[in-house]
Design an enzyme around this catalytic site. Structure first.
Site, PDB file in Angstrom:
ATOM      1  N   CYS A  77     -10.027  39.716  30.957  1.00  0.00           N
ATOM      2  CA  CYS A  77      -8.695  38.998  30.769  1.00  0.00           C
ATOM      3  C   CYS A  77      -8.910  37.879  30.045  1.00  0.00           C
ATOM      4  CB  CYS A  77      -8.050  38.960  32.049  1.00  0.00           C
ATOM      5  SG  CYS A  77      -8.745  38.054  33.199  1.00  0.00           S
TER       6      CYS A  77
ATOM      7  N   HIS B  80      -6.867  25.646  28.560  1.00  0.00           N
ATOM      8  CA  HIS B  80      -5.538  26.095  28.852  1.00  0.00           C
ATOM      9  C   HIS B  80      -4.519  25.928  28.033  1.00  0.00           C
ATOM     10  CE1 HIS B  80      -8.026  26.992  32.275  1.00  0.00           C
ATOM     11  NE2 HIS B  80      -7.060  28.268  32.301  1.00  0.00           N
TER      12      HIS B  80
ATOM     13  N   ARG C 205     -15.464  24.209  28.341  1.00  0.00           N
ATOM     14  CA  ARG C 205     -14.563  24.943  27.658  1.00  0.00           C
ATOM     15  C   ARG C 205     -13.446  23.985  26.737  1.00  0.00           C
ATOM     16  NH1 ARG C 205     -11.373  28.912  31.638  1.00  0.00           N
ATOM     17  NH2 ARG C 205      -9.832  28.856  30.209  1.00  0.00           N
TER      18      ARG C 205
ATOM     19  N   ASN D 150     -13.572  33.354  29.594  1.00  0.00           N
ATOM     20  CA  ASN D 150     -13.475  31.866  28.999  1.00  0.00           C
ATOM     21  C   ASN D 150     -14.338  31.037  29.893  1.00  0.00           C
ATOM     22  OD1 ASN D 150     -11.449  33.039  27.532  1.00  0.00           O
ATOM     23  ND2 ASN D 150      -9.809  32.351  29.124  1.00  0.00           N
ATOM     24  N   ASP D 151     -14.323  31.379  31.191  1.00  0.00           N
ATOM     25  CA  ASP D 151     -15.203  30.639  32.457  1.00  0.00           C
ATOM     26  C   ASP D 151     -16.472  30.969  32.264  1.00  0.00           C
ATOM     27  OD1 ASP D 151     -13.667  28.628  33.345  1.00  0.00           O
ATOM     28  OD2 ASP D 151     -12.434  29.923  34.274  1.00  0.00           O
TER      29      ASP D 151
ATOM     30  N   GLU E 136     -16.545  35.533  36.558  1.00  0.00           N
ATOM     31  CA  GLU E 136     -16.463  34.641  35.557  1.00  0.00           C
ATOM     32  C   GLU E 136     -17.270  33.276  36.051  1.00  0.00           C
ATOM     33  OE1 GLU E 136     -12.276  32.758  35.503  1.00  0.00           O
ATOM     34  OE2 GLU E 136     -12.155  33.140  37.589  1.00  0.00           O
TER      35      GLU E 136
ATOM     36  N   ARG F  35      -1.091  34.020  35.306  1.00  0.00           N
ATOM     37  CA  ARG F  35      -1.765  32.835  35.908  1.00  0.00           C
ATOM     38  C   ARG F  35      -0.878  32.099  36.695  1.00  0.00           C
ATOM     39  NH1 ARG F  35      -4.090  33.118  30.531  1.00  0.00           N
ATOM     40  NH2 ARG F  35      -6.425  32.498  30.665  1.00  0.00           N
TER      41      ARG F  35
ATOM     42  N   ARG G 288      -2.962  36.936  39.660  1.00  0.00           N
ATOM     43  CA  ARG G 288      -3.991  36.049  40.223  1.00  0.00           C
ATOM     44  C   ARG G 288      -3.682  34.929  41.122  1.00  0.00           C
ATOM     45  NH1 ARG G 288      -7.619  32.754  35.659  1.00  0.00           N
ATOM     46  NH2 ARG G 288      -5.739  31.399  35.740  1.00  0.00           N
TER      47      ARG G 288
HETATM   48  C1  PEP Z   1     -11.069  33.339  32.186  1.00  0.00           C
HETATM   49  O1  PEP Z   1     -11.799  32.224  32.667  1.00  0.00           O
HETATM   50  O2  PEP Z   1     -11.631  34.088  31.225  1.00  0.00           O
HETATM   51  C2  PEP Z   1      -9.819  33.504  32.670  1.00  0.00           C
HETATM   52  C3  PEP Z   1      -9.128  34.532  32.064  1.00  0.00           C
HETATM   53  O3  PEP Z   1      -9.199  32.544  33.452  1.00  0.00           O
HETATM   54  P1  PEP Z   1      -8.692  31.210  32.719  1.00  0.00           P
HETATM   55  O4  PEP Z   1      -8.736  31.109  31.259  1.00  0.00           O
HETATM   56  O5  PEP Z   1      -7.145  30.916  33.445  1.00  0.00           O
HETATM   57  O6  PEP Z   1      -9.574  30.268  33.617  1.00  0.00           O
HETATM   58 MG    MG Z   2     -11.090  31.678  34.484  1.00  0.00          MG
END
Ligand code: PEP
Ligand code: MG
Length: 578
Positions: A504, A192, A467, A456-457, A433, A299, A335
């Site tokens: 996303c 993040h 990550r 990402n998750d 995710e 976010r 979200r």
């Molecule tokens: C993700 O997990 O891809 C996502 C968009 O949410 P975040 O990066 O805020 O966990």
């Molecule tokens: Mg996520």
């Protein structure tokens, strides 16, 4: 001169002076028994610490009056009242005498107890006080333990920030105007902090292992966030090369911005939607500047990450409204808060052994229905000012989705009872995710108006690789066959039920995989605003026919290495460098 290569996490090139910031962890609070005749000495230590803390807060309050908002100044005024509250002091003295434990422990114990009590109150004002109590007790603790802290909010010169790790809350609250570049031991592209660096257009290289040991304060640094290169004390030739690279980078950005008003349409007429991810409301302007066709991911949890503050309904309402109004008729997907993991709310979540697998996102919201409904009411109220969508993070199965929908319905009837108007027919989607959600996408599609894939998750949980941990960064491969199969399952499940499949996660903004994602049938791509023009350029130069062939070949591949070389080779062939 020394050169290092890390993970290119936020593009752009910066030259500047290093500021090595080694953050102290919050210390262990010492706990030991004292004798009766030590009570007065311990008490005197506390009174001295309070005097010092009061002086410090007075300075901060004066500065807030001069340079910040009235709201900030009021927070410090409240802290002064607490520090000087005689009832609170009496309570501490009684406990000190009764329990005969050292003063640090006594203060910590009482403050924690009071904060927890306040936090569970339905009254937002009391909840706000809980955060203040924790803040005030932390300040007293610093004095008792002789800890001096420097806050990144106090930066007053341009620097390249060199840190071991930086929590997203610290990145959010640092004085960004003076942070020209970011270099970090830890982190990866999808952590993040990297996401925030991109949002604030700060060039960043992460995952450098022990760069904080190699750089001294005041060293001259070149940070290239596009290539991942960090040069320490560069010679003249490197400096000249860097100046040229900066001009080329600016020119490339200007050229790409010319695409701003053109549609993201393939050569054979398939239109994709390109939207922006934002973390703070002010980014909405930037989204429009880069030609975003909406906000695909707001976010919202970043509203809750400013230390010493809780985002109550009004503040949230104003933030959502600001984004909705800025975007006009364009859709804005808010979200609900994805706190936890690396975005811990210290006053509410405490320590967890395994925060990424713990009380995160929708799990935390469902465990705090009042907090969750406060957020939902704020979103509903703001919905009259624009085109609102709601999305739930980290849904792992249909039960969670249904529970969240029940609370949303309750928030709707609360709004009705309170006389608040809100938009009817707000679309509600699930983030996909978590592997269990991907596997049951067909079931979730029955209850969702859209999907948004959080790669990402999804990558982190599919490959079981944190990550934010640079040691296992190599495993976080979004083109791993396991991930590609999930993507295909999710997109197909959405389409079979006639709903849109959006993405996303950071993968959506990677131009190298744009043709592959198009070929898999993705409808919407949401990304850091500045990536939109590059992705649009690719979409405008390909046909769906070509993309489908590419996707089929990628799905047949047996390793991520093969897929990675397939997509990069394909891109080089179809978009040869000028
Ligand atoms: C993700 O997990 O891809 C996502 C968009 O949410 P975040 O990066 O805020 O966990
Ligand atoms: Mg996520």
């Amino acid at each position: 001169m020394k050169k290092f290569t890390g993970i290119p996490a936020s593009s752009g090139i910066a030259i500047g002076k290093a500021f090595v910031y080694l953050e102290e962890d919050f210390p262990e609070i010492p706990r030991y028994s004292i004798r009766k005749n030590q009570v007065e000495t311990e008490w005197a230590r506390l009174l001295k610490a309070i005097v010092e803390a009061v002086e410090e807060v007075q300075v901060l309050q004066e500065r807030a009056v001069r340079e910040m908002s009235k709201e900030q100044a009021d927070i410090f005024a409240a802290h002064l009242l607490m520090l000087e509250d005689l009832d609170f002091q009496d309570q501490i003295k009684d406990r000190l005498r009764g329990n005969l434990q050292n003063i640090e422990w006594t203060v910590w114990d009482i403050s924690h107890e009071v904060a927890l009590k306040l936090m569970s109150s339905p009254d937002p004002l009391f909840r706000e006080r809980a955060v203040d109590i924790s803040d005030v007790s932390r300040r007293i603790m610093d004095k008792l333990l002789s800890i001096t802290r420097f806050s990144l909010a106090d930066l007053d010169q341009d620097v390249i920030l060199v840190v071991h790790d930086l929590l997203p809350s610290n990145a959010l609250n640092m004085n960004k105007a003076h942070v020209k570049g970011l270099v970090m031991d830890m982190g990866s592209r999808t952590s993040h902090t990297a996401i925030l660096a991109r949002a604030f257009n700060i060039p960043a290289v992460l995952g450098l292992s022990d760069i904080t040991q190699e750089i001294n304060n005041g060293d001259r640094l070149v940070v290239n966030g596009g290539t991942g290169e960090v040069i320490v004390n560069p010679g003249r030739p490197e400096l000249a090369r860097t100046e040229n690279a900066i001009s080329a980078f600016r020119k490339m950005n200007d050229d790409l911005l010319a695409l701003r008003n053109l549609p993201a349409e393939t050569l054979d007429g398939r239109r994709a939607l390109l939207k922006a991810n934002i973390e703070v409301p002010e980014e909405a302007d930037q989204a429009l500047r880069y030609g975003a066709e909406g906000i695909g991911l707001y976010r919202s949890e970043f509203l809750f990450l400013t230390p010493g503050k809780t985002a109550e309904e009004e503040e949230q309402y104003e933030a959502y409204r600001h984004v909705l109004k800025t975007m006009g008729d364009l859709p804005v997907t808010i979200r609900t808060m994805d706190v936890g993991g690396d975005k811990l709310l210290p006053d509410l979540q405490g320590d967890e052994k395994n925060p990424l697998l713990g009380w995160r996102a929708i799990r935390f919201s469902l465990a705090h229905p009042e907090l969750f409904k406060t957020q939902l009411r704020a979103i509903l109220r703001a919905s009259v000012d624009g085109n609102t969508r709601i999305m739930f993070p980290m849904i792992s199965g249909v039960e969670e989705l249904e529970e969240a929908l029940v609370l949303l319905e309750e928030a709707r009837s609360e709004c009705r009872n309170l006389g608040y108007a809100f938009a009817e027919n707000i679309e509600v989607g699930a983030m996909i995710e978590v592997p269990s959600a991907a596997m049951t996408a067909d079931i979730l599609a029955e209850r969702s108006d859209f999907f948004s894939i959080g790669t990402n998750d999804l990558v982190q949980y599919t490959l079981a690789a944190d990550r934010g941990n640079e040691r296992v960064n190599y495993l976080g491969q979004p083109c791993h066959p396991a991930v590609l199969r999930f993507l295909q399952m999710i997109i197909d499940a959405a389409h079979r039920k006639g709903i849109r499949a959006a993405m996303c996660g950071e993968l959506a903004g990677d131009p190298a995989v744009t043709p592959l994602l198009l070929g898999l049938g993705l409808d919407e791509f949401s990304m850091t605003a500045s990536s939109i023009p590059q992705v649009k350029r690719i979409i405008r130069g390909v046909s769906m026919e070509q993309c489908r062939v590419l996707a089929e070949e990628a799905l047949r591949s047996t390793s991520y290495r093969h897929v990675n070389s397939l997509v990069t080779g394909w891109l080089a062939e179809h978009f040869p460098p000028a």
